[in-house]
Scaffold this motif. Structure first.
Motif, short mmCIF file in Angstrom:
data_model
loop_
_atom_site.label_atom_id
_atom_site.label_comp_id
_atom_site.label_asym_id
_atom_site.label_seq_id
_atom_site.Cartn_x
_atom_site.Cartn_y
_atom_site.Cartn_z
N UNK A 1 44.14 34.89 40.65
CA UNK A 1 44.57 35.55 41.89
C UNK A 1 43.90 36.91 42.11
N UNK A 2 43.10 37.34 41.15
CA UNK A 2 42.43 38.64 41.31
C UNK A 2 41.29 38.47 42.31
N UNK A 3 41.43 39.12 43.47
CA UNK A 3 40.36 39.04 44.47
C UNK A 3 39.93 40.45 44.84
N UNK A 4 38.66 40.62 45.13
CA UNK A 4 38.19 41.87 45.73
C UNK A 4 37.95 41.51 47.18
N UNK A 5 38.68 42.14 48.08
CA UNK A 5 38.74 41.64 49.45
C UNK A 5 37.50 41.83 50.30
N UNK A 6 36.48 42.49 49.79
CA UNK A 6 35.32 42.77 50.64
C UNK A 6 34.38 41.56 50.68
N UNK A 7 33.74 41.38 51.82
CA UNK A 7 32.90 40.19 52.04
C UNK A 7 31.77 40.05 51.03
N UNK A 8 31.22 41.20 50.59
CA UNK A 8 30.00 41.11 49.79
C UNK A 8 30.24 40.89 48.29
N UNK A 9 31.51 40.89 47.87
CA UNK A 9 31.76 40.65 46.43
C UNK A 9 31.54 39.18 46.09
N UNK A 10 30.98 38.93 44.92
CA UNK A 10 30.86 37.55 44.44
C UNK A 10 30.79 37.54 42.92
N UNK A 11 30.89 36.34 42.35
CA UNK A 11 30.91 36.19 40.89
C UNK A 11 31.97 37.09 40.24
N UNK A 12 31.56 37.96 39.32
CA UNK A 12 32.52 38.69 38.49
C UNK A 12 33.34 39.71 39.28
N UNK A 13 34.67 39.64 39.11
CA UNK A 13 35.57 40.69 39.61
C UNK A 13 36.46 41.09 38.44
N UNK A 14 36.78 42.38 38.33
CA UNK A 14 37.64 42.79 37.21
C UNK A 14 38.48 44.01 37.57
N UNK A 15 39.61 44.12 36.87
CA UNK A 15 40.45 45.31 36.97
C UNK A 15 40.91 45.67 35.58
N UNK A 16 41.11 46.97 35.36
CA UNK A 16 41.67 47.44 34.09
C UNK A 16 43.03 48.04 34.41
N UNK A 17 44.05 47.53 33.72
CA UNK A 17 45.43 47.97 33.96
C UNK A 17 45.93 48.82 32.79
N UNK A 18 46.91 49.67 33.09
CA UNK A 18 47.61 50.39 32.02
C UNK A 18 48.91 49.66 31.74
N UNK A 19 49.16 49.35 30.47
CA UNK A 19 50.45 48.76 30.09
C UNK A 19 51.39 49.81 29.54
N UNK A 20 51.06 51.09 29.74
CA UNK A 20 51.91 52.17 29.22
C UNK A 20 53.26 52.17 29.93
N UNK A 21 54.32 52.46 29.18
CA UNK A 21 55.66 52.50 29.76
C UNK A 21 55.77 53.63 30.78
N UNK A 22 56.53 53.38 31.85
CA UNK A 22 56.81 54.44 32.81
C UNK A 22 55.70 54.71 33.80
N UNK A 23 54.72 53.81 33.84
CA UNK A 23 53.55 54.07 34.71
C UNK A 23 53.86 53.80 36.18
N UNK A 24 54.90 53.04 36.44
CA UNK A 24 55.23 52.75 37.85
C UNK A 24 54.64 51.42 38.29
N UNK A 25 54.77 51.15 39.58
CA UNK A 25 54.42 49.82 40.12
C UNK A 25 52.91 49.58 40.13
N UNK A 26 52.15 50.61 40.48
CA UNK A 26 50.69 50.40 40.59
C UNK A 26 50.06 50.76 39.24
N UNK A 27 49.69 49.73 38.48
CA UNK A 27 49.21 50.00 37.12
C UNK A 27 47.68 49.91 37.02
#
Length: 428
Positions: A257-283
Protein backbone atom coordinates in the motif's frame (compact mmCIF):
# COMPACT_ATOMS: atom_id res chain seq x y z
CA UNK A 1 6.02 50.79 23.88
CA UNK A 2 5.05 49.16 20.59
CA UNK A 3 3.27 45.82 20.34
CA UNK A 4 5.49 42.75 20.53
CA UNK A 5 6.17 41.18 17.13
CA UNK A 6 6.29 37.39 17.20
CA UNK A 7 7.55 34.80 14.73
CA UNK A 8 4.90 33.94 12.07
CA UNK A 9 2.69 30.91 12.77
CA UNK A 10 4.42 27.68 11.79
CA UNK A 11 7.94 29.10 12.13
CA UNK A 12 10.32 29.06 15.10
CA UNK A 13 13.74 30.19 16.25
CA UNK A 14 16.56 27.71 16.80
CA UNK A 15 18.07 29.13 20.00
CA UNK A 16 21.73 28.70 21.03
CA UNK A 17 20.96 25.82 23.44
CA UNK A 18 19.48 23.88 20.48
CA UNK A 19 21.71 24.97 17.60
CA UNK A 20 24.59 22.72 18.75
CA UNK A 21 22.30 19.72 18.02
CA UNK A 22 21.54 21.05 14.53
CA UNK A 23 25.24 21.59 13.85
CA UNK A 24 26.14 18.06 14.95
CA UNK A 25 23.45 16.56 12.69
CA UNK A 26 24.58 18.73 9.76
CA UNK A 27 28.24 17.79 10.28
CA UNK A 28 27.35 14.08 10.34
CA UNK A 29 25.33 14.53 7.10
CA UNK A 30 28.25 16.28 5.37
CA UNK A 31 30.69 13.56 6.48
CA UNK A 32 28.36 10.71 5.38
CA UNK A 33 27.82 12.33 1.98
CA UNK A 34 31.60 12.62 1.60
CA UNK A 35 31.96 8.88 2.32
CA UNK A 36 29.23 8.05 -0.23
CA UNK A 37 30.58 10.66 -2.70
CA UNK A 38 27.45 12.81 -2.91
CA UNK A 39 28.33 16.45 -3.66
CA UNK A 40 26.41 19.43 -2.27
CA UNK A 41 24.16 21.53 -4.48
CA UNK A 42 22.58 24.81 -3.28
CA UNK A 43 19.52 25.97 -5.22
CA UNK A 44 17.47 29.19 -4.82
CA UNK A 45 14.91 29.45 -2.01
CA UNK A 46 12.29 30.58 -4.57
CA UNK A 47 11.70 29.43 -8.14
CA UNK A 48 9.22 30.08 -10.95
CA UNK A 49 5.85 28.65 -9.87
CA UNK A 50 5.65 26.63 -13.09
CA UNK A 51 8.62 24.52 -11.97
CA UNK A 52 6.63 23.03 -9.09
CA UNK A 53 3.42 22.75 -11.14
CA UNK A 54 5.34 20.63 -13.64
CA UNK A 55 7.91 19.04 -11.36
CA UNK A 56 5.72 18.17 -8.35
CA UNK A 57 2.43 17.78 -10.22
CA UNK A 58 -0.57 20.09 -10.38
CA UNK A 59 -2.93 17.51 -8.84
CA UNK A 60 -0.88 17.17 -5.63
CA UNK A 61 -1.90 18.75 -2.32
CA UNK A 62 1.47 20.53 -2.25
CA UNK A 63 0.71 22.44 -5.45
CA UNK A 64 -3.05 22.89 -5.02
CA UNK A 65 -3.14 23.81 -1.32
CA UNK A 66 0.24 24.27 0.36
CA UNK A 67 2.51 26.55 -1.69
CA UNK A 68 3.63 30.04 -0.74
CA UNK A 69 3.18 31.77 -4.12
CA UNK A 70 3.56 35.48 -4.83
CA UNK A 71 3.93 37.91 -7.73
CA UNK A 72 7.18 39.90 -8.00
CA UNK A 73 7.36 43.48 -9.30
CA UNK A 74 7.66 42.20 -12.85
CA UNK A 75 4.32 40.37 -12.41
CA UNK A 76 6.08 36.97 -12.52
CA UNK A 77 4.64 34.18 -10.35
CA UNK A 78 7.26 32.88 -7.91
CA UNK A 79 6.99 30.22 -5.19
CA UNK A 80 9.02 29.50 -2.07
CA UNK A 81 10.32 25.97 -2.66
CA UNK A 82 8.02 23.35 -1.03
CA UNK A 83 10.50 20.49 -1.68
CA UNK A 84 13.98 19.96 -3.10
CA UNK A 85 13.79 17.52 -6.02
CA UNK A 86 12.24 19.83 -8.64
CA UNK A 87 14.90 22.52 -8.03
CA UNK A 88 17.76 20.00 -8.18
CA UNK A 89 16.46 18.50 -11.44
CA UNK A 90 15.93 22.00 -12.90
CA UNK A 91 19.57 22.80 -12.08
CA UNK A 92 20.73 19.43 -13.47
CA UNK A 93 19.05 20.29 -16.80
CA UNK A 94 19.93 24.01 -16.89
CA UNK A 95 23.61 23.43 -16.11
CA UNK A 96 23.83 20.36 -18.42
CA UNK A 97 25.12 18.09 -15.65
CA UNK A 98 23.94 15.19 -17.82
CA UNK A 99 27.01 15.95 -19.97
CA UNK A 100 29.48 15.14 -17.16
CA UNK A 101 31.63 12.08 -17.90
CA UNK A 102 30.79 10.37 -14.58
CA UNK A 103 27.16 9.31 -14.24
CA UNK A 104 25.05 9.05 -12.18
CA UNK A 105 25.47 12.59 -10.83
CA UNK A 106 25.17 12.20 -7.04
CA UNK A 107 23.94 15.34 -5.27
CA UNK A 108 22.77 16.32 -1.79
CA UNK A 109 21.05 19.42 -0.46
CA UNK A 110 20.04 20.75 2.93
CA UNK A 111 17.98 23.85 3.65
CA UNK A 112 14.60 25.40 4.42
CA UNK A 113 11.40 24.43 2.57
CA UNK A 114 7.99 26.09 2.90
CA UNK A 115 4.48 24.64 2.99
CA UNK A 116 1.29 26.29 4.13
CA UNK A 117 -0.20 23.58 6.33
CA UNK A 118 -1.55 23.18 9.87
CA UNK A 119 1.48 23.27 12.18
CA UNK A 120 1.98 20.25 14.48
CA UNK A 121 4.86 18.50 16.26
CA UNK A 122 7.71 18.05 13.81
CA UNK A 123 5.76 19.56 10.91
CA UNK A 124 6.04 23.32 10.45
CA UNK A 125 5.42 25.86 7.67
CA UNK A 126 9.14 26.50 7.39
CA UNK A 127 11.12 23.29 7.87
CA UNK A 128 14.58 22.04 7.04
CA UNK A 129 15.08 19.12 4.67
CA UNK A 130 18.11 17.03 3.88
CA UNK A 131 17.80 15.15 0.61
CA UNK A 132 19.82 13.40 -2.05
CA UNK A 133 19.29 12.80 -5.76
CA UNK A 134 21.27 10.32 -7.86
CA UNK A 135 20.46 11.10 -11.50
CA UNK A 136 21.55 9.17 -14.59
CA UNK A 137 21.47 5.46 -13.74
CA UNK A 138 18.89 2.66 -14.08
CA UNK A 139 20.89 0.28 -11.88
CA UNK A 140 18.94 -1.24 -8.94
CA UNK A 141 22.19 -1.06 -6.93
CA UNK A 142 21.99 2.76 -6.79
CA UNK A 143 18.47 2.42 -5.30
CA UNK A 144 19.96 0.32 -2.49
CA UNK A 145 22.82 2.81 -2.03
CA UNK A 146 20.40 5.74 -1.65
CA UNK A 147 18.30 3.77 0.89
CA UNK A 148 21.50 2.83 2.73
CA UNK A 149 22.57 6.50 2.96
CA UNK A 150 19.16 7.45 4.40
CA UNK A 151 19.31 4.66 7.01
CA UNK A 152 22.93 5.47 7.88
CA UNK A 153 22.04 9.14 8.52
CA UNK A 154 19.69 8.09 11.31
CA UNK A 155 22.07 5.48 12.69
CA UNK A 156 24.98 7.95 12.75
CA UNK A 157 23.13 10.19 15.24
CA UNK A 158 22.27 7.21 17.46
CA UNK A 159 18.68 6.32 16.46
CA UNK A 160 17.74 2.64 16.79
CA UNK A 161 13.92 2.31 16.56
CA UNK A 162 13.79 2.45 12.77
CA UNK A 163 11.65 0.58 10.25
CA UNK A 164 12.32 0.61 6.52
CA UNK A 165 9.22 0.03 4.37
CA UNK A 166 9.62 -0.60 0.63
CA UNK A 167 7.38 -1.24 -2.36
CA UNK A 168 7.57 -1.36 -6.13
CA UNK A 169 5.45 1.00 -8.19
CA UNK A 170 6.47 -0.79 -11.40
CA UNK A 171 7.37 0.70 -14.76
CA UNK A 172 5.12 2.91 -16.91
CA UNK A 173 3.35 -0.07 -18.49
CA UNK A 174 2.55 -1.58 -15.05
CA UNK A 175 1.40 1.80 -13.71
CA UNK A 176 -0.97 2.34 -16.66
CA UNK A 177 -2.55 -1.12 -16.28
CA UNK A 178 -3.04 -0.47 -12.55
CA UNK A 179 -4.41 3.03 -13.22
CA UNK A 180 -7.09 1.63 -15.55
CA UNK A 181 -8.06 -0.96 -12.94
CA UNK A 182 -8.36 1.77 -10.26
CA UNK A 183 -10.58 3.94 -12.49
CA UNK A 184 -12.84 0.94 -13.22
CA UNK A 185 -12.99 0.17 -9.47
CA UNK A 186 -13.79 3.66 -8.18
CA UNK A 187 -15.77 5.22 -11.09
CA UNK A 188 -19.22 3.66 -10.35
CA UNK A 189 -19.17 5.03 -6.75
CA UNK A 190 -16.99 8.14 -7.11
CA UNK A 191 -19.94 10.39 -6.06
CA UNK A 192 -19.55 8.96 -2.50
CA UNK A 193 -16.03 10.37 -2.30
CA UNK A 194 -14.76 13.85 -1.41
CA UNK A 195 -14.37 16.53 -4.15
CA UNK A 196 -10.55 16.05 -4.15
CA UNK A 197 -10.93 12.34 -4.92
CA UNK A 198 -13.49 13.06 -7.62
CA UNK A 199 -10.97 15.38 -9.29
CA UNK A 200 -8.21 12.77 -8.93
CA UNK A 201 -10.16 9.94 -10.62
CA UNK A 202 -9.10 10.89 -14.15
CA UNK A 203 -5.88 12.76 -13.44
CA UNK A 204 -4.19 10.54 -10.86
CA UNK A 205 -6.40 7.82 -9.30
CA UNK A 206 -3.46 6.49 -7.25
CA UNK A 207 -3.81 9.60 -5.07
CA UNK A 208 -7.30 8.42 -4.01
CA UNK A 209 -5.60 5.67 -1.97
CA UNK A 210 -3.75 8.44 -0.07
CA UNK A 211 -6.96 10.28 0.88
CA UNK A 212 -7.34 11.06 4.61
CA UNK A 213 -11.06 11.94 4.29
CA UNK A 214 -12.26 8.72 2.65
CA UNK A 215 -9.76 6.24 4.06
CA UNK A 216 -12.54 4.22 5.79
CA UNK A 217 -14.66 3.83 2.65
CA UNK A 218 -15.04 0.04 2.03
CA UNK A 219 -13.89 0.50 -1.59
CA UNK A 220 -10.42 1.47 -0.27
CA UNK A 221 -9.85 -1.98 1.23
CA UNK A 222 -10.89 -3.77 -1.97
CA UNK A 223 -9.00 -1.50 -4.41
CA UNK A 224 -6.80 -3.35 -6.94
CA UNK A 225 -3.25 -3.78 -5.64
CA UNK A 226 -0.36 -2.48 -7.70
CA UNK A 227 1.57 -5.67 -6.93
CA UNK A 228 -0.94 -7.64 -9.06
CA UNK A 229 -0.16 -5.46 -12.11
CA UNK A 230 3.65 -5.59 -12.08
CA UNK A 231 5.06 -7.01 -15.30
CA UNK A 232 8.01 -9.42 -15.34
CA UNK A 233 10.60 -6.67 -15.83
CA UNK A 234 9.28 -4.71 -12.82
CA UNK A 235 9.25 -7.80 -10.59
CA UNK A 236 12.82 -8.61 -11.55
CA UNK A 237 13.95 -5.02 -10.84
CA UNK A 238 12.35 -5.11 -7.37
CA UNK A 239 13.97 -8.51 -6.64
CA UNK A 240 17.38 -7.05 -7.49
CA UNK A 241 16.86 -4.04 -5.18
CA UNK A 242 15.88 -6.43 -2.35
CA UNK A 243 18.95 -8.55 -3.11
CA UNK A 244 21.26 -5.54 -2.72
CA UNK A 245 19.55 -4.50 0.54
CA UNK A 246 20.09 -8.07 1.83
CA UNK A 247 23.75 -7.75 0.82
CA UNK A 248 23.98 -4.58 2.95
CA UNK A 249 22.24 -6.31 5.92
CA UNK A 250 19.46 -3.71 5.86
CA UNK A 251 16.18 -5.24 7.11
CA UNK A 252 12.99 -4.09 5.37
CA UNK A 253 9.22 -4.63 5.34
CA UNK A 254 7.33 -4.81 2.02
CA UNK A 255 4.13 -2.76 2.09
CA UNK A 256 2.02 -3.07 -1.09
CA UNK A 257 0.00 0.00 0.00
CA UNK A 258 3.02 2.32 0.07
CA UNK A 259 2.52 4.70 -2.85
CA UNK A 260 4.28 7.90 -3.83
CA UNK A 261 1.45 9.89 -5.33
CA UNK A 262 3.40 11.79 -7.97
CA UNK A 263 3.05 10.78 -11.62
CA UNK A 264 6.76 10.44 -12.28
CA UNK A 265 7.57 7.92 -9.52
CA UNK A 266 8.17 4.33 -10.62
CA UNK A 267 9.87 1.13 -9.46
CA UNK A 268 11.35 1.56 -5.96
CA UNK A 269 9.43 3.55 -3.33
CA UNK A 270 10.45 3.62 0.34
CA UNK A 271 9.77 5.24 3.69
CA UNK A 272 11.67 5.12 6.96
CA UNK A 273 9.49 5.13 10.08
CA UNK A 274 10.28 5.71 13.74
CA UNK A 275 8.98 3.01 16.08
CA UNK A 276 9.95 5.09 19.13
CA UNK A 277 7.27 5.35 21.82
CA UNK A 278 5.36 8.61 22.06
CA UNK A 279 6.14 9.73 18.53
CA UNK A 280 2.50 10.39 17.66
CA UNK A 281 0.41 9.48 14.63
CA UNK A 282 2.79 10.55 11.87
CA UNK A 283 5.81 8.29 12.27
CA UNK A 284 7.40 8.80 8.83
CA UNK A 285 10.92 10.24 9.09
CA UNK A 286 11.96 10.05 5.43
CA UNK A 287 10.46 9.15 2.08
CA UNK A 288 11.92 8.56 -1.33
CA UNK A 289 11.75 6.73 -4.58
CA UNK A 290 12.82 6.32 -8.17
CA UNK A 291 11.56 8.74 -10.79
CA UNK A 292 11.81 8.42 -14.55
CA UNK A 293 10.58 11.13 -16.88
CA UNK A 294 11.05 14.10 -14.53
CA UNK A 295 14.30 15.23 -16.19
CA UNK A 296 12.57 15.01 -19.59
CA UNK A 297 9.52 16.92 -18.28
CA UNK A 298 11.84 19.78 -17.36
CA UNK A 299 13.51 19.88 -20.77
CA UNK A 300 16.42 17.49 -20.29
CA UNK A 301 17.33 14.11 -21.84
CA UNK A 302 16.08 10.71 -20.65
CA UNK A 303 17.96 10.52 -17.32
CA UNK A 304 16.30 8.42 -14.58
CA UNK A 305 16.89 9.32 -10.94
CA UNK A 306 16.30 8.21 -7.38
CA UNK A 307 16.29 10.27 -4.22
CA UNK A 308 14.86 10.85 -0.76
CA UNK A 309 14.11 13.74 1.56
CA UNK A 310 14.05 13.85 5.34
CA UNK A 311 12.97 16.50 7.81
CA UNK A 312 15.70 17.50 10.27
CA UNK A 313 13.00 18.59 12.76
CA UNK A 314 11.51 15.08 12.74
CA UNK A 315 14.97 13.56 13.14
CA UNK A 316 15.51 15.74 16.26
CA UNK A 317 12.04 14.76 17.53
CA UNK A 318 12.95 11.06 17.12
CA UNK A 319 16.18 11.67 19.10
CA UNK A 320 14.07 13.21 21.87
CA UNK A 321 11.69 10.23 21.90
CA UNK A 322 14.60 7.76 22.05
CA UNK A 323 16.29 9.97 24.71
CA UNK A 324 19.49 10.25 22.66
CA UNK A 325 21.60 13.26 23.67
CA UNK A 326 23.62 15.05 20.98
CA UNK A 327 25.29 18.45 20.65
CA UNK A 328 26.99 18.24 24.03
CA UNK A 329 30.53 18.92 22.82
CA UNK A 330 30.08 22.69 22.84
CA UNK A 331 32.17 23.40 25.97
CA UNK A 332 34.55 26.25 26.76
CA UNK A 333 38.30 25.59 26.91
CA UNK A 334 39.42 28.65 28.90
CA UNK A 335 37.75 31.43 30.89
CA UNK A 336 40.04 34.39 31.58
CA UNK A 337 39.33 36.45 34.72
CA UNK A 338 40.53 40.04 35.13
CA UNK A 339 40.62 40.95 38.84
CA UNK A 340 40.30 44.68 38.15
CA UNK A 341 40.21 47.29 35.38
CA UNK A 342 44.03 47.46 35.15
CA UNK A 343 44.21 43.72 34.30
CA UNK A 344 41.43 43.84 31.70
CA UNK A 345 43.59 44.77 28.69
CA UNK A 346 46.03 41.96 29.46
CA UNK A 347 43.14 39.51 29.86
CA UNK A 348 41.75 40.71 26.51
CA UNK A 349 45.09 40.02 24.80
CA UNK A 350 45.41 36.57 26.47
CA UNK A 351 41.91 35.66 25.15
CA UNK A 352 43.01 36.67 21.65
CA UNK A 353 46.19 34.57 21.93
CA UNK A 354 44.21 31.51 23.09
CA UNK A 355 41.81 31.83 20.14
CA UNK A 356 44.72 32.15 17.68
CA UNK A 357 45.90 28.80 19.09
CA UNK A 358 42.46 27.25 18.33
CA UNK A 359 41.33 27.20 21.98
CA UNK A 360 37.82 28.51 22.72
CA UNK A 361 38.14 31.38 25.18
CA UNK A 362 35.90 33.93 26.85
CA UNK A 363 36.00 36.65 29.53
CA UNK A 364 33.69 38.96 31.45
CA UNK A 365 32.37 42.13 29.83
CA UNK A 366 30.11 43.40 32.66
CA UNK A 367 32.66 44.40 35.39
CA UNK A 368 31.62 41.59 37.74
CA UNK A 369 33.53 40.63 40.90
CA UNK A 370 35.85 37.60 41.05
CA UNK A 371 33.21 35.32 42.67
CA UNK A 372 30.61 36.10 39.95
CA UNK A 373 33.20 35.50 37.21
CA UNK A 374 34.11 32.10 38.73
CA UNK A 375 30.39 31.17 38.72
CA UNK A 376 30.23 32.16 35.05
CA UNK A 377 33.23 29.91 34.29
CA UNK A 378 31.39 27.04 36.03
CA UNK A 379 28.17 27.61 34.09
CA UNK A 380 30.10 27.62 30.84
CA UNK A 381 31.84 24.35 31.90
CA UNK A 382 35.28 25.89 31.33
CA UNK A 383 38.16 23.41 31.29
CA UNK A 384 40.65 25.98 32.59
CA UNK A 385 40.45 29.32 34.36
CA UNK A 386 43.21 31.94 34.02
CA UNK A 387 43.27 34.65 36.72
CA UNK A 388 45.06 37.97 36.12
CA UNK A 389 45.39 40.70 38.76
CA UNK A 390 47.97 43.26 39.99
CA UNK A 391 50.38 40.55 41.28
CA UNK A 392 50.25 38.66 37.97
CA UNK A 393 50.84 41.83 35.96
CA UNK A 394 53.89 42.61 38.10
CA UNK A 395 55.39 39.09 37.87
CA UNK A 396 54.52 38.47 34.18
CA UNK A 397 52.86 35.17 35.17
CA UNK A 398 49.19 34.20 35.41
CA UNK A 399 47.50 31.67 37.66
CA UNK A 400 46.19 28.78 35.49
CA UNK A 401 43.69 26.45 37.19
CA UNK A 402 42.59 23.11 35.71
CA UNK A 403 38.95 22.82 36.77
CA UNK A 404 38.64 19.01 36.62
CA UNK A 405 41.58 18.38 39.01
CA UNK A 406 41.80 21.70 40.89
CA UNK A 407 45.54 21.88 40.05
CA UNK A 408 46.99 25.41 39.80
CA UNK A 409 50.19 26.63 38.18
CA UNK A 410 51.88 29.95 37.62
CA UNK A 411 52.60 30.27 33.92
CA UNK A 412 54.32 33.00 31.87
CA UNK A 413 51.80 34.94 29.80
CA UNK A 414 53.54 33.90 26.58
CA UNK A 415 53.26 30.18 27.57
CA UNK A 416 49.58 30.06 28.64
CA UNK A 417 48.24 28.70 25.31
CA UNK A 418 50.99 26.06 24.87
CA UNK A 419 50.65 24.91 28.51
CA UNK A 420 46.86 24.45 28.19
CA UNK A 421 47.20 22.69 24.82
CA UNK A 422 49.71 20.27 26.36
CA UNK A 423 47.47 19.56 29.37
CA UNK A 424 44.45 19.07 27.09
CA UNK A 425 46.30 16.54 24.92
CA UNK A 426 47.44 14.62 28.05
CA UNK A 427 43.88 14.56 29.36
CA UNK A 428 42.31 13.24 26.14
Amino acid sequence: MGKNIQAPRGTYDVLPDQSAKWQEVEQKIIELCRLYQYKEIRTPIFEHTELFQRGVGDTTDIVTKEMYTFKDRGDRSLTLRPEGTASVVRSFVENKLFGLPDQPVKLFYTGPMFRYERPQAGRMRQFVQFGVEAIGSKDPAIDAEVISLAMETYRSVGLKSLRLVINSLGDTESRLAHKEALVAHFAPHISEFCPDCQARLDKNPLRILDCKVDRNNPLMATAPSLADYLNEESRQYFDEVKGYLDELDIPYVIDPNLVRGLDYYNHTAFEIMSDAEGFGAITTLAGGGRYNGLVEDLGGPDAPGIGFAMSIERLLLALEMEKVEIGLSDTLDVYVIAMDESAKKKAFSVVKDLRVNKLSADMDYTARKLKAQMKSADRKKAGFVVVIGETELASGKANVKEMATGEQHEVLFADIASTILKKKSLGE
